[in-house]
Design an enzyme around this catalytic site. Structure first.
Site, PDB file in Angstrom:
ATOM      1  N   ASN A  19       0.803  -1.219   0.000  1.00 50.56           N
ATOM      2  CA  ASN A  19       0.000   0.000   0.000  1.00 50.56           C
ATOM      3  C   ASN A  19       0.842   1.278   0.000  1.00 50.56           C
ATOM      4  O   ASN A  19       0.317   2.365  -0.246  1.00 50.56           O
ATOM      5  CB  ASN A  19      -0.952   0.019   1.208  1.00 50.56           C
ATOM      6  N   TYR A  29      15.861  -6.404  13.558  1.00 49.56           N
ATOM      7  CA  TYR A  29      15.609  -6.290  12.119  1.00 49.56           C
ATOM      8  C   TYR A  29      16.721  -6.974  11.318  1.00 49.56           C
ATOM      9  O   TYR A  29      16.456  -7.722  10.371  1.00 49.56           O
ATOM     10  CB  TYR A  29      15.504  -4.821  11.731  1.00 49.56           C
ATOM     11  N   VAL A  53      16.139   3.191   1.549  1.00 51.61           N
ATOM     12  CA  VAL A  53      15.135   3.875   0.725  1.00 51.61           C
ATOM     13  C   VAL A  53      14.404   4.944   1.541  1.00 51.61           C
ATOM     14  O   VAL A  53      14.107   4.759   2.724  1.00 51.61           O
ATOM     15  CB  VAL A  53      14.131   2.862   0.144  1.00 51.61           C
TER      16      VAL A  53
END
Length: 320
Positions: free
Chosen positions: A52, A239, A276
């Protein structure tokens, strides 16, 4: 030249190399696929998880721009429908369905819907993931959520998608968004436990059981406060580890998929999109979503796909 100057010079050269590679990739992206390279059509079905926003949205956009039918998925229905609508209004063939990769019922419902409406899929992009740390933060308070989503959720999705992969001469493709932070032998962020690192490097004996046992140990140490003794990655620990094991699972899966008949081949790879500029990085990245999506598109559309079980960044193979 003193040591500090040497380090600065080294960093400058590395920065120049990165910029040169970005320019090369930008040029490659501007070259359209020729007719004999285009093995896909509007009948080709791709699924992108967590699509999304950010990289997932851009991957959906770029795949659909190539004439592929793409199913955009997200946990939340309203934002997913809105994102799909934006692309549909641009004339792209994009559908939407709710999907939460940590929810078994959601995965089952999604797969049943795909089977009924499309008959199967040709491309799966595992983009859904979470990271609760930004910048230099390194809290492990959400470690269980991070591991459950980034590894166990991705694993569930891959296993659920394999029966949906349609036979073809070109082979189906699975691409997972990963990170250099999870490299086994990264200079700055690798696992310092030599024995564990060697076991995870041993491709012949690498197994899902070893990966899962590693994570069980990690989460136990998070809970009992002995994390510093485990030799885990020092930066963005939960992570980084979640991406390390996703990479390892990719290598496990390629062994399992290698014996499939020629007409039912499935190729699986992972890649690092770079830092990013998205919500996940607190908008601190230097790479645009368009650039971050590029290697996923490249791996998905390779005309002669014989590459599997590899790790990539900027269209080049890198070491695990």
């Amino acid at each position: 030249m003193d040591q500090t100057e040497k380090q600065l010079d080294k960093k400058e050269r590395a920065k120049e190399r990165r910029e040169k590679r970005r320019q090369e990739i930008s040029l490659l992206r501007s070259i359209p696929y020729s007719g004999n390279q285009r093995w896909w059509s509007a009948e080709t079905i791709a699924v992108v998880t967590g699509a999304n926003r950010g990289i997932g949205f851009e991957i959906t956009h770029q795949l659909a721009s190539q004439g592929i039918t793409v199913i955009l998925t997200s946990r939340e229905v309203a934002v997913g429908e809105e994102s799909a609508k934006v692309l549909q209004e641009g004339g792209l063939d994009v559908g939407f369905h709710q999907l939460d990769i940590v929810d078994d019922e959601s995965i089952s419902s999604f797969c049943g819907w795909v089977k009924e409406h499309y008959g199967g899929i040709d491309i799966l992009i595992n983009n859904a993931g979470v990271n609760h740390n930004i910048g230099s933060d390194n809290s492990v308070e959400a470690a269980e959520t991070v591991i459950n989503t980034n590894y166990y959720g991705t694993k569930k999705m891959i296993k659920a998608a394999i029966p949906l992969m349609r036979p073809s001469a070109q082979g189906a493709r699975i691409v997972t968004v990963s990170s250099r932070l999870g490299r086994l032998n990264g200079k700055r962020n690798r696992i310092s436990d030599d024995g564990l690192r060697q076991r995870l490097e041993d491709i012949d004996n690498l197994s899902e059981e070893l990966i899962d046992a590693t994570l069980t140990k990690f989460l136990e140490q998070v809970k009992d406060g002995t994390l510093t003794s485990g030799g885990w990655p020092q930066t963005n620990t939960d992570y980084s580890l979640s991406k390390l094991v996703v990479n390892a699972f990719t290598r496990v899966m390629v062994k399992q998929l290698s014996n499939r008949p020629e007409s039912e081949k499935i190729y699986i790879n992972c890649y690092c999109p770079g830092m990013v500029k998205t919500a996940m990085t607190g908008w601190a990245g230097q790479v645009t979503p368009e650039e971050g999506a590029d290697t996923a598109i490249w791996l998905s559309l390779l005309p002669d796909q014989a590459v599997s079980g590899k790790f990539f960044a900027e269209r080049s193979e890198i070491h695990f």
